[in-house]
Motif scaffolding. Structure first.
Motif, short mmCIF file in Angstrom:
data_model
loop_
_atom_site.label_atom_id
_atom_site.label_comp_id
_atom_site.label_asym_id
_atom_site.label_seq_id
_atom_site.Cartn_x
_atom_site.Cartn_y
_atom_site.Cartn_z
N VAL A 336 0.72 -1.05 -0.10
CA VAL A 336 0.17 0.37 -0.66
C VAL A 336 0.46 1.20 -0.03
N LEU A 337 1.79 1.06 0.43
CA LEU A 337 3.06 2.07 0.89
C LEU A 337 3.82 2.51 -0.52
N GLU A 338 3.97 1.51 -1.15
CA GLU A 338 4.24 1.53 -2.74
C GLU A 338 3.66 2.38 -3.79
N ASP A 339 2.29 1.39 -3.97
CA ASP A 339 1.06 1.85 -4.58
C ASP A 339 0.45 3.18 -4.87
N GLU A 340 0.75 3.60 -2.90
CA GLU A 340 -0.10 5.48 -2.78
C GLU A 340 -1.35 4.54 -2.75
N SER A 341 -2.27 3.60 -2.49
CA SER A 341 -3.60 3.95 -2.83
C SER A 341 -3.80 4.83 -1.40
N TYR A 342 -3.04 4.28 -0.57
CA TYR A 342 -3.73 4.88 0.77
C TYR A 342 -3.86 6.44 0.75
N ARG A 343 -3.58 7.10 -0.52
CA ARG A 343 -3.57 8.23 -0.84
C ARG A 343 -5.14 9.41 -0.70
N GLU A 344 -5.59 8.02 -1.90
CA GLU A 344 -7.08 8.18 -1.77
C GLU A 344 -7.82 8.82 -0.43
N TRP A 345 -7.63 8.70 0.47
CA TRP A 345 -7.54 8.23 1.69
C TRP A 345 -7.20 9.59 2.94
N TYR A 346 -5.78 9.75 2.44
CA TYR A 346 -4.90 10.61 3.45
C TYR A 346 -4.27 11.21 2.73
N MET A 347 -4.25 11.77 1.98
CA MET A 347 -3.41 13.52 0.77
C MET A 347 -2.46 14.52 1.01
N HIS A 348 -2.40 14.94 2.46
CA HIS A 348 -1.67 15.73 2.68
C HIS A 348 -1.17 15.13 3.17
N ARG A 349 0.10 16.19 3.74
CA ARG A 349 1.24 15.99 4.61
C ARG A 349 1.09 16.02 5.90
N THR A 350 1.59 15.16 7.28
CA THR A 350 1.28 15.19 8.27
C THR A 350 1.98 16.75 9.23
N GLY A 351 2.45 17.60 9.08
CA GLY A 351 2.96 18.69 9.51
C GLY A 351 3.11 20.04 8.75
N HIS A 352 3.43 20.77 9.75
CA HIS A 352 4.20 22.36 9.01
C HIS A 352 4.92 23.01 9.50
N TRP A 353 5.56 23.85 10.16
CA TRP A 353 6.28 24.87 10.80
C TRP A 353 5.10 25.77 11.77
N MET A 354 5.29 25.79 12.81
CA MET A 354 3.97 27.10 12.77
C MET A 354 4.72 28.11 13.97
N GLY A 355 4.60 29.26 13.61
CA GLY A 355 4.53 30.20 14.71
C GLY A 355 4.06 31.43 14.69
N LEU A 356 4.75 32.84 14.59
CA LEU A 356 3.59 33.82 13.93
C LEU A 356 3.11 33.60 12.44
N ASP A 357 3.21 32.77 11.27
CA ASP A 357 2.50 32.47 10.71
C ASP A 357 2.18 30.66 11.45
N VAL A 358 1.17 30.56 10.27
CA VAL A 358 0.32 29.30 11.05
C VAL A 358 0.94 27.68 10.16
N HIS A 359 1.62 28.89 8.82
CA HIS A 359 2.17 28.10 7.85
C HIS A 359 3.83 28.95 8.43
N ASP A 360 4.39 28.28 9.53
CA ASP A 360 5.39 29.28 9.24
C ASP A 360 6.83 29.27 8.14
N CYS A 361 7.70 30.32 8.33
CA CYS A 361 8.84 29.73 7.91
C CYS A 361 9.89 29.19 8.02
N GLY A 362 10.85 29.66 7.39
CA GLY A 362 11.96 27.89 8.37
C GLY A 362 11.69 26.92 7.15
N SER A 363 13.22 26.67 6.69
CA SER A 363 13.13 25.25 5.56
C SER A 363 13.31 24.01 6.57
#
Ligand SMILES: [Mn+2]
Length: 440
Positions: A336-363
């Motif tokens: 399932v990880l290989e064929d990415e069929s999970y993407r139909e049910w989970y299509m985004h990433r698990t997180g992001h930096w947060m600070g002054l901006d909700v999607h904060d800066c930083g590499s």
């Protein structure tokens, strides 16, 4: 706190022979002659703690090896009795140095005429291009005017540097003062989510909860919502950036609320998914448990030295096993990880930096590798499962269920701290919070 931020940034600027020019946000028209509520730019607020429009910060580090002090110069609106009667009080030039700790302050009307003398002698200039055409044009005109005088011995900045590698790396690592502010944001978010869970009944409209969130954020001292609230009943939760917030909540559905208070312009970002009736069905529990286990495992992974990507991979591993057990994916976890069929049910990433901006800066990367987590970073952890109402390949009992669970995680020296841990999250705690009667 803001003076410390300036001093750190000035030390960096000195190291590379650069000065910096940082404008706040422009005001934005909402319609005709009405404007959106003003919000300062995050870079400008980080360095000043000053929220008036039409303001610019100029940072001039002393030359390397010299004993001179660095200089911070603020350009702001001068006091004006008539304008203040119509549009609100202004700090003014005279009081700015003592109030904000800058060395000098001038009328913003004089910015472009005064700028050349200050830029002279600096090899480089940190300035974010591409955000405002008028600012870009005025700055380029100033620079070319200075460069025309190079033959007479003037040193003009020859390079314009993006704030990313310097300032945005500083912003990625939160100072104790910033963490205190982010705790306040999270505490108000806790109250708001509890209010929402206790208020919701079958027949409640999403808009009522949207308004309750905003009301709670503002009356508890927040600057508002850190981003547009998402209040999504039933299958609306499968629209990741659902914005309408105007449907009637139905008995037997789940309501997904993704909303975070902004306090002193610092964000929180929290999602909870709760039963509108107050009690999860067995089908909802089965999906909820998978998402919760994925989230808890991913939060455990938030340790110094682990990579940002590994947090996503841990969540994905738990989700994929759960999706197979729920009958939503077929095959072994590896397949399932290989064929990415999970993407139909989970299509985004698990997180992001947060600070002054909700999607904060930083590499997010070091070279081509995912970045290692370090103390002072704050990230969200937000796995989910979204089963559209018309998903023919899903067991019918699961269709129309969308669940996301999101918390704000501070990386510490020996692990992590969940800033939003107090907000009900286990099935038992969520049902108990839904059963409470609001006090108003
Ligand atoms: Mn988020």
């Amino acid at each position: 706190m803001y003076t410390d931020h300036r001093q750190h940034f000035l030390a960096q600027l000195q190291g590379i022979g650069a000065c910096a020019l940082i404008p706040t946000n422009p005001t934005r028209t909402r319609s005709a002659d009405t404007e959106f509520r003003f919000r300062p730019s995050s870079d400008f607020w980080y360095l000043t703690g000053f929220a008036e429009p039409d303001s610019w910060l100029l940072l001039l580090p002393a030359p390397k090896g010299s004993d001179e002090p660095h200089r911070s110069i603020l350009f702001l609106r001068e006091k004006d009795k008539t304008m203040e009667i119509w549009n609100g009080l202004r700090l003014g030039v005279t009081d700015a140095p003592s109030k904000l700790g800058v060395d000098e302050a001038y009328d913003v009307e004089d910015l472009w005429s005064r700028l050349p003398e200050h830029l002279e002698g600096h090899k480089r200039l940190v300035f974010a291009t591409g955000l405002c055409n008028d600012n870009d044009a005025a700055l380029l005109k100033t620079l070319s005017g200075l460069r025309d005088r190079v033959r007479s011995g003037v040193q003009a900045p020859m390079e314009i540097l993006d704030p990313g590698p310097l300032l945005h790396e500083l912003r990625l690592f939160k100072t104790p003062g910033e963490i205190e502010v982010m705790r306040k944001a999270a505490a108000i978010t806790d109250e708001a989510h509890r209010e929402v869970m206790a208020t919701t009944r079958p027949g409640t409209n999403e808009c009522e909860l949207d308004a309750l969130l905003e009301y709670t954020f503002r009356r508890k001292g927040g600057t508002g919502a850190a981003y547009g609230n998402i209040v999504a009943g039933g299958a609306n939760a499968c629209i990741l950036h659902y914005v309408e917030n105007n449907a009637t909540l139905q008995d037997g559905d789940i309501c997904l609320v993704d909303a975070g208070c902004e306090f002193d312009f610092y964000a929180s970002d929290v999602t909870r998914s709760f039963p509108i009736s107050g009690q999860f069905t067995e089908a909802q529990k089965s999906v909820y448990t998978v998402v919760l286990n994925a989230q808890l495992a991913a939060i455990d992974q938030c340790q110094p030295g682990n990579t940002f990507l590994s947090v996503h991979e841990v969540a994905l591993g738990v989700l994929v096993r759960g999706l197979i057990e729920l009958g939503l994916c077929k095959g072994t976890p590896d397949e399932v990880l290989e064929d990415e069929s999970y993407r139909e049910w989970y299509m985004h990433r698990t997180g992001h930096w947060m600070g002054l901006d909700v999607h904060d800066c930083g590499s997010y990367h070091t070279g081509d590798k995912s970045r290692s987590l370090e103390p002072g970073m704050v990230l969200t952890v937000e796995p989910g499962i979204y089963i559209a109402a018309d998903a023919q390949n899903a067991p019918s009992a699961l269709r129309g269920i969308g669940i996301r669970i999101e918390d704000d995680i501070l990386i510490t020296a020996d692990g992590h701290e969940n800033l939003s841990a107090a907000i009900p999250k286990t099935i038992e705690d969520v049902e108990a919070a839904c059963a409470l009667v609001t006090q108003g």
